[in-house]
Scaffold this motif. Structure first.
Motif, PDB file in Angstrom:
ATOM      1  N   MET A   1     -17.543  14.308  48.915  1.00 57.53           N
ATOM      2  CA  MET A   1     -17.196  13.201  48.009  1.00 57.53           C
ATOM      3  C   MET A   1     -15.850  12.603  48.425  1.00 57.53           C
ATOM      4  O   MET A   1     -14.929  13.326  48.798  1.00 57.53           O
ATOM      5  CB  MET A   1     -17.114  13.698  46.560  1.00 57.53           C
ATOM      6  N   ALA A   2     -15.755  11.285  48.356  1.00 53.02           N
ATOM      7  CA  ALA A   2     -14.515  10.603  48.721  1.00 53.02           C
ATOM      8  C   ALA A   2     -13.390  11.005  47.772  1.00 53.02           C
ATOM      9  O   ALA A   2     -13.618  11.236  46.582  1.00 53.02           O
ATOM     10  CB  ALA A   2     -14.708   9.093  48.683  1.00 53.02           C
ATOM     11  N   PRO A   3     -12.136  11.117  48.267  1.00 50.67           N
ATOM     12  CA  PRO A   3     -11.017  11.551  47.419  1.00 50.67           C
ATOM     13  C   PRO A   3     -10.494  10.429  46.516  1.00 50.67           C
ATOM     14  O   PRO A   3      -9.390  10.488  46.030  1.00 50.67           O
ATOM     15  CB  PRO A   3      -9.960  11.962  48.448  1.00 50.67           C
ATOM     16  N   TYR A   4     -11.289   9.397  46.331  1.00 51.79           N
ATOM     17  CA  TYR A   4     -10.876   8.281  45.475  1.00 51.79           C
ATOM     18  C   TYR A   4     -12.122   7.617  44.914  1.00 51.79           C
ATOM     19  O   TYR A   4     -13.229   7.819  45.410  1.00 51.79           O
ATOM     20  CB  TYR A   4     -10.067   7.260  46.262  1.00 51.79           C
ATOM     21  N   HIS A   5     -11.954   6.844  43.874  1.00 49.92           N
ATOM     22  CA  HIS A   5     -13.059   6.021  43.393  1.00 49.92           C
ATOM     23  C   HIS A   5     -12.513   4.665  42.960  1.00 49.92           C
ATOM     24  O   HIS A   5     -11.351   4.542  42.575  1.00 49.92           O
ATOM     25  CB  HIS A   5     -13.837   6.704  42.263  1.00 49.92           C
ATOM     26  N   ILE A   6     -13.374   3.652  43.052  1.00 48.73           N
ATOM     27  CA  ILE A   6     -12.979   2.275  42.774  1.00 48.73           C
ATOM     28  C   ILE A   6     -13.574   1.852  41.442  1.00 48.73           C
ATOM     29  O   ILE A   6     -14.748   2.079  41.174  1.00 48.73           O
ATOM     30  CB  ILE A   6     -13.438   1.348  43.916  1.00 48.73           C
ATOM     31  N   ARG A   7     -12.767   1.258  40.616  1.00 55.70           N
ATOM     32  CA  ARG A   7     -13.216   0.794  39.296  1.00 55.70           C
ATOM     33  C   ARG A   7     -12.502  -0.506  38.960  1.00 55.70           C
ATOM     34  O   ARG A   7     -11.552  -0.918  39.646  1.00 55.70           O
ATOM     35  CB  ARG A   7     -12.913   1.854  38.231  1.00 55.70           C
ATOM     36  N   LYS A   8     -12.932  -1.136  37.879  1.00 52.86           N
ATOM     37  CA  LYS A   8     -12.294  -2.371  37.437  1.00 52.86           C
ATOM     38  C   LYS A   8     -10.935  -2.084  36.786  1.00 52.86           C
ATOM     39  O   LYS A   8     -10.719  -1.016  36.209  1.00 52.86           O
ATOM     40  CB  LYS A   8     -13.204  -3.121  36.459  1.00 52.86           C
ATOM     41  N   TYR A   9     -10.069  -3.039  36.895  1.00 52.40           N
ATOM     42  CA  TYR A   9      -8.710  -2.947  36.344  1.00 52.40           C
ATOM     43  C   TYR A   9      -8.741  -2.797  34.824  1.00 52.40           C
ATOM     44  O   TYR A   9      -9.565  -3.402  34.137  1.00 52.40           O
ATOM     45  CB  TYR A   9      -7.935  -4.207  36.734  1.00 52.40           C
ATOM     46  N   GLN A  10      -7.826  -1.962  34.326  1.00 52.13           N
ATOM     47  CA  GLN A  10      -7.584  -1.823  32.898  1.00 52.13           C
ATOM     48  C   GLN A  10      -6.110  -2.150  32.634  1.00 52.13           C
ATOM     49  O   GLN A  10      -5.266  -1.990  33.518  1.00 52.13           O
ATOM     50  CB  GLN A  10      -7.895  -0.399  32.431  1.00 52.13           C
ATOM     51  N   GLU A  11      -5.806  -2.583  31.442  1.00 52.35           N
ATOM     52  CA  GLU A  11      -4.431  -2.993  31.137  1.00 52.35           C
ATOM     53  C   GLU A  11      -3.437  -1.855  31.345  1.00 52.35           C
ATOM     54  O   GLU A  11      -2.268  -2.092  31.677  1.00 52.35           O
ATOM     55  CB  GLU A  11      -4.346  -3.524  29.704  1.00 52.35           C
ATOM     56  N   SER A  12      -3.885  -0.622  31.190  1.00 51.58           N
ATOM     57  CA  SER A  12      -3.005   0.533  31.414  1.00 51.58           C
ATOM     58  C   SER A  12      -2.622   0.697  32.884  1.00 51.58           C
ATOM     59  O   SER A  12      -1.703   1.449  33.219  1.00 51.58           O
ATOM     60  CB  SER A  12      -3.675   1.818  30.914  1.00 51.58           C
ATOM     61  N   ASP A  13      -3.317  -0.016  33.782  1.00 50.66           N
ATOM     62  CA  ASP A  13      -3.025   0.057  35.221  1.00 50.66           C
ATOM     63  C   ASP A  13      -1.916  -0.904  35.637  1.00 50.66           C
ATOM     64  O   ASP A  13      -1.476  -0.870  36.792  1.00 50.66           O
ATOM     65  CB  ASP A  13      -4.274  -0.287  36.045  1.00 50.66           C
ATOM     66  N   ARG A  14      -1.489  -1.764  34.739  1.00 53.08           N
ATOM     67  CA  ARG A  14      -0.610  -2.868  35.102  1.00 53.08           C
ATOM     68  C   ARG A  14       0.649  -2.434  35.856  1.00 53.08           C
ATOM     69  O   ARG A  14       0.973  -2.968  36.926  1.00 53.08           O
ATOM     70  CB  ARG A  14      -0.212  -3.674  33.861  1.00 53.08           C
TER      71      ARG A  14
END
Length: 226
Positions: A1-14
């Motif tokens: 499994m890749a050591p990362y995953h891609i997801r949509k931005y959330q406001e907590s990521d700002r």
């Protein structure tokens, strides 16, 4: 499994997303400075001013000091266009990421590893595309230095390209520069083709750093069926 995953931005990521954007711009300053030092007019300046002072005053101290002052000035000049870009972007598009990317056909993704955001890429529809075209612009591809070499940047671009296909875009476009060597090689390796060059503004023209326009053509449903 890749050591990362891609997801949509959330406001907590700002906070982390903005920090990555700023650090990504700062990384281009040394390359810009090195590029400037290779320009004939800059070399002439670095040689001409100290030599003129030496001939006029006979002082090696003034000669050495003038060289150091010129180098400091040129380093600040190399920093200038990136800081201007940061200033404008932080007060427009990235002032409110959620709002900016609420436009239909747009998206902002983050790559997460170990519970931390370590990469980003975003896409906005081109407001005035060529007649008959529906274009998406790739923006803010950044991966934290310690997470590079794992295929994360390619995965982020592929995520965007898949989104573009689903949304019915004809082309994905990018604007980059000749000093962003790694990004330019990545885009070209993934099938983006150069379509032209121009200058962002007078500062970039003075520094002889053109904006490179790249385009990825997405096949239509009919072409994919052939």
């Amino acid at each position: 499994m890749a050591p990362y995953h891609i997801r949509k931005y959330q406001e907590s990521d700002r906070k982390t997303a903005v920090a990555l954007f700023c650090l990504g711009l700062e990384e281009h300053i040394p390359a810009t400075f090195r590029h400037m030092l290779k320009l004939p007019r800059i070399l002439l300046l670095l040689l001409g001013v100290p030599l003129t002072l030496l001939l006029a005053t006979g002082s090696w101290f003034l000669t050495i000091m003038s060289t150091l002052i010129l180098l400091v000035f040129l380093r600040l000049l190399a920093k200038c266009p990136w800081k201007i870009h940061e200033f404008i972007t932080m007060r427009t598009e990235l002032a409110d990421i959620s709002k900016s990317y609420s436009v239909p056909g747009s998206c902002y993704w983050v790559a997460e590893s170990g519970g931390q955001v370590v990469g980003t890429v975003s896409a906005l529809p081109v407001a005035d595309p060529p007649l008959g075209k529906k274009q998406l612009q790739l923006l803010h591809l950044v991966v934290a230095a310690e997470h590079r070499g794992k295929g994360m940047a390619k995965a982020l671009v592929r995520t965007l390209l898949q989104f573009a296909r689903v949304e019915g875009y004809n082309e994905v476009i990018i604007e980059t520069t000749m000093v962003q060597y790694t990004a330019l090689l990545l885009y070209q390796a993934m099938g983006f083709q150069e379509t032209g060059r121009s200058f962002f503004n007078i500062v970039w023209r003075i520094l002889a750093i053109p904006k490179i326009h790249l385009m990825y053509r997405l096949p239509s449903a009919q072409e994919e069926g052939l």
